[in-house]
Design a protein around this motif. Sequence first.
Motif, PDB file in Angstrom:
ATOM      1  N   ASP A  97       0.836  -1.207   0.000  1.00  0.00           N
ATOM      2  CA  ASP A  97       0.000   0.000   0.000  1.00  0.00           C
ATOM      3  C   ASP A  97       0.873   1.262   0.000  1.00  0.00           C
ATOM      4  N   THR A  98       1.693   1.373  -1.017  1.00  0.00           N
ATOM      5  CA  THR A  98       2.643   2.482  -1.123  1.00  0.00           C
ATOM      6  C   THR A  98       1.933   3.832  -1.106  1.00  0.00           C
ATOM      7  N   MET A  99       2.547   4.797  -0.412  1.00  0.00           N
ATOM      8  CA  MET A  99       1.996   6.145  -0.298  1.00  0.00           C
ATOM      9  C   MET A  99       2.999   7.163  -0.839  1.00  0.00           C
ATOM     10  N   PHE A 100       2.491   8.353  -1.162  1.00  0.00           N
ATOM     11  CA  PHE A 100       3.389   9.414  -1.616  1.00  0.00           C
ATOM     12  C   PHE A 100       4.371   9.806  -0.516  1.00  0.00           C
ATOM     13  N   SER A 101       3.959   9.652   0.731  1.00  0.00           N
ATOM     14  CA  SER A 101       4.843  10.008   1.845  1.00  0.00           C
ATOM     15  C   SER A 101       6.045   9.073   1.946  1.00  0.00           C
ATOM     16  N   ASP A 102       6.011   7.944   1.239  1.00  0.00           N
ATOM     17  CA  ASP A 102       7.145   7.015   1.255  1.00  0.00           C
ATOM     18  C   ASP A 102       8.290   7.494   0.362  1.00  0.00           C
ATOM     19  N   GLU A 103       8.040   8.497  -0.440  1.00  0.00           N
ATOM     20  CA  GLU A 103       9.063   8.988  -1.360  1.00  0.00           C
ATOM     21  C   GLU A 103      10.183   9.684  -0.596  1.00  0.00           C
ATOM     22  N   GLY A 104      11.421   9.466  -1.037  1.00  0.00           N
ATOM     23  CA  GLY A 104      12.547  10.147  -0.411  1.00  0.00           C
ATOM     24  C   GLY A 104      13.799   9.294  -0.381  1.00  0.00           C
ATOM     25  N   ASN A 105      14.826   9.803   0.302  1.00  0.00           N
ATOM     26  CA  ASN A 105      16.093   9.089   0.479  1.00  0.00           C
ATOM     27  C   ASN A 105      16.114   8.419   1.853  1.00  0.00           C
ATOM     28  N   TYR A 106      16.692   7.232   1.894  1.00  0.00           N
ATOM     29  CA  TYR A 106      16.722   6.443   3.125  1.00  0.00           C
ATOM     30  C   TYR A 106      18.148   5.980   3.426  1.00  0.00           C
ATOM     31  N   ASP A 107      18.419   5.818   4.720  1.00  0.00           N
ATOM     32  CA  ASP A 107      19.644   5.157   5.170  1.00  0.00           C
ATOM     33  C   ASP A 107      19.260   3.744   5.603  1.00  0.00           C
ATOM     34  N   TYR A 108      19.876   2.768   4.964  1.00  0.00           N
ATOM     35  CA  TYR A 108      19.525   1.372   5.220  1.00  0.00           C
ATOM     36  C   TYR A 108      20.743   0.667   5.821  1.00  0.00           C
ATOM     37  N   ARG A 109      20.576   0.203   7.053  1.00  0.00           N
ATOM     38  CA  ARG A 109      21.657  -0.478   7.771  1.00  0.00           C
ATOM     39  C   ARG A 109      21.334  -1.963   7.871  1.00  0.00           C
ATOM     40  N   VAL A 110      22.258  -2.778   7.422  1.00  0.00           N
ATOM     41  CA  VAL A 110      22.079  -4.225   7.454  1.00  0.00           C
ATOM     42  C   VAL A 110      23.189  -4.831   8.308  1.00  0.00           C
ATOM     43  N   VAL A 111      22.795  -5.628   9.289  1.00  0.00           N
ATOM     44  CA  VAL A 111      23.746  -6.295  10.180  1.00  0.00           C
ATOM     45  C   VAL A 111      23.664  -7.793   9.931  1.00  0.00           C
ATOM     46  N   THR A 112      24.801  -8.415   9.624  1.00  0.00           N
ATOM     47  CA  THR A 112      24.847  -9.863   9.388  1.00  0.00           C
ATOM     48  C   THR A 112      25.930 -10.482  10.268  1.00  0.00           C
ATOM     49  N   ASP A 113      26.016 -11.808  10.196  1.00  0.00           N
ATOM     50  CA  ASP A 113      27.056 -12.488  10.965  1.00  0.00           C
ATOM     51  C   ASP A 113      28.425 -12.348  10.306  1.00  0.00           C
ATOM     52  N   ARG A 114      28.472 -11.661   9.159  1.00  0.00           N
ATOM     53  CA  ARG A 114      29.749 -11.417   8.484  1.00  0.00           C
ATOM     54  C   ARG A 114      30.167  -9.953   8.579  1.00  0.00           C
ATOM     55  N   GLY A 115      29.311  -9.141   9.161  1.00  0.00           N
ATOM     56  CA  GLY A 115      29.616  -7.728   9.273  1.00  0.00           C
ATOM     57  C   GLY A 115      28.363  -6.891   9.074  1.00  0.00           C
ATOM     58  N   GLU A 116      28.516  -5.598   9.029  1.00  0.00           N
ATOM     59  CA  GLU A 116      27.384  -4.695   8.830  1.00  0.00           C
ATOM     60  C   GLU A 116      27.764  -3.588   7.863  1.00  0.00           C
ATOM     61  N   GLN A 117      26.728  -2.984   7.274  1.00  0.00           N
ATOM     62  CA  GLN A 117      26.966  -1.909   6.317  1.00  0.00           C
ATOM     63  C   GLN A 117      25.728  -1.026   6.238  1.00  0.00           C
ATOM     64  N   THR A 118      25.942   0.268   6.062  1.00  0.00           N
ATOM     65  CA  THR A 118      24.856   1.233   5.882  1.00  0.00           C
ATOM     66  C   THR A 118      25.016   1.903   4.528  1.00  0.00           C
ATOM     67  N   ILE A 119      23.945   1.908   3.743  1.00  0.00           N
ATOM     68  CA  ILE A 119      23.988   2.543   2.426  1.00  0.00           C
ATOM     69  C   ILE A 119      22.804   3.494   2.282  1.00  0.00           C
ATOM     70  N   ARG A 120      22.871   4.330   1.276  1.00  0.00           N
ATOM     71  CA  ARG A 120      21.792   5.263   0.966  1.00  0.00           C
ATOM     72  C   ARG A 120      20.987   4.710  -0.217  1.00  0.00           C
ATOM     73  N   LEU A 121      19.660   4.676  -0.068  1.00  0.00           N
ATOM     74  CA  LEU A 121      18.793   4.248  -1.168  1.00  0.00           C
ATOM     75  C   LEU A 121      17.698   5.287  -1.374  1.00  0.00           C
ATOM     76  N   SER A 122      17.105   5.276  -2.553  1.00  0.00           N
ATOM     77  CA  SER A 122      16.072   6.268  -2.883  1.00  0.00           C
ATOM     78  C   SER A 122      14.800   5.578  -3.361  1.00  0.00           C
ATOM     79  N   ILE A 123      13.677   6.192  -3.020  1.00  0.00           N
ATOM     80  CA  ILE A 123      12.368   5.691  -3.451  1.00  0.00           C
ATOM     81  C   ILE A 123      11.601   6.843  -4.100  1.00  0.00           C
ATOM     82  N   THR A 124      11.137   6.611  -5.301  1.00  0.00           N
ATOM     83  CA  THR A 124      10.287   7.567  -6.010  1.00  0.00           C
ATOM     84  C   THR A 124       8.898   6.967  -6.142  1.00  0.00           C
TER      85      THR A 124
END
Length: 301
Positions: A97-124
């Motif tokens: 149920d995607t909304m217009f308010s979901d639009e924007g840039n996000y910081d996505y942090r993923v933590v695994t048993d091999r390490g972690e990483q944070t990247i920037r992703l965008s949603i239009t």
Amino acid sequence: MPSVIRQFTALSLLILAVRPDGELLDLKCQPTVGIVAQTTDIRCQYKDNGDTNIVGVFLKKSTEENSIFQMYGNKIYGDKRFTLENPRNGPSLKITDTMFSDEGNYDYRVVTDRGEQTIRLSITVTANYSAPVTSTWPETLINGGPADLYCNATEGYPAGYIHWFDKTGTNWTINSVLRKVPKDTNGRKSVALSSKLTFKSINKDLEPFICIVFNSKHVQDGKSTIKSPIFSPEDPEKNVLEPDTTKIIAGGMVIGSLIVGLLFALLFFRRKRSFHDQRRSSAQPFLTDYAKTAEDDPENP
């Protein structure tokens, strides 16, 4: 509150236990385009998914401090429309149920048993256009006569385009005028499209005319065919389609004749009455003088 602190402490210890070699993840997410009211997939992947287990994920808008979605272990917090698609296959996310308010840039942090990483992703976020509606003026088109063809589409976002084609595939858009009217109703954005194609002399051999609506990415959203046929001036079928018009004209002529007749009759009676009034007025002085003479005559008893 104590339970939240315990959960945070447990997560912190879990993250500390992860090997700090996040560069091995090489996490990447594709730019995402979602459609309002539909499900949006955010495709993300590691360089190598082999033997990588997700411990937790955290997603927040770049302009905000708090996460809008987070998952660690079996615990999920935040907006329930967000989910981790399949932890075993990677860190891809899904929004229902995607909304217009979901639009924007996000910081996505993923933590695994091999390490972690944070990247920037965008949603239009976009919105599809409704089925276009067509009309003509005049409603009955005559071959060789002037004509205006109209095509309207609403609810789409961002602004799209309307193109015109005839049956041969020739593009007539250059001869049309397109209006774009932006709207924002309770956070739902849209741009209404209205196109007008004008002919000084329309050609029957080119029908049917078709209007096609494209979104902002020039992908077709819908199309509609002008349903009004073009008739030759002497075409008997044209008269079949317009019996009501003929009756209206004939009725108007009859009513007009009656009104003219009544006006003439009224004028005639008024003139006749005026004539009698004038005769009566001219005779009145003579009668008055005669009466006075009779009164003054001494021989009149």
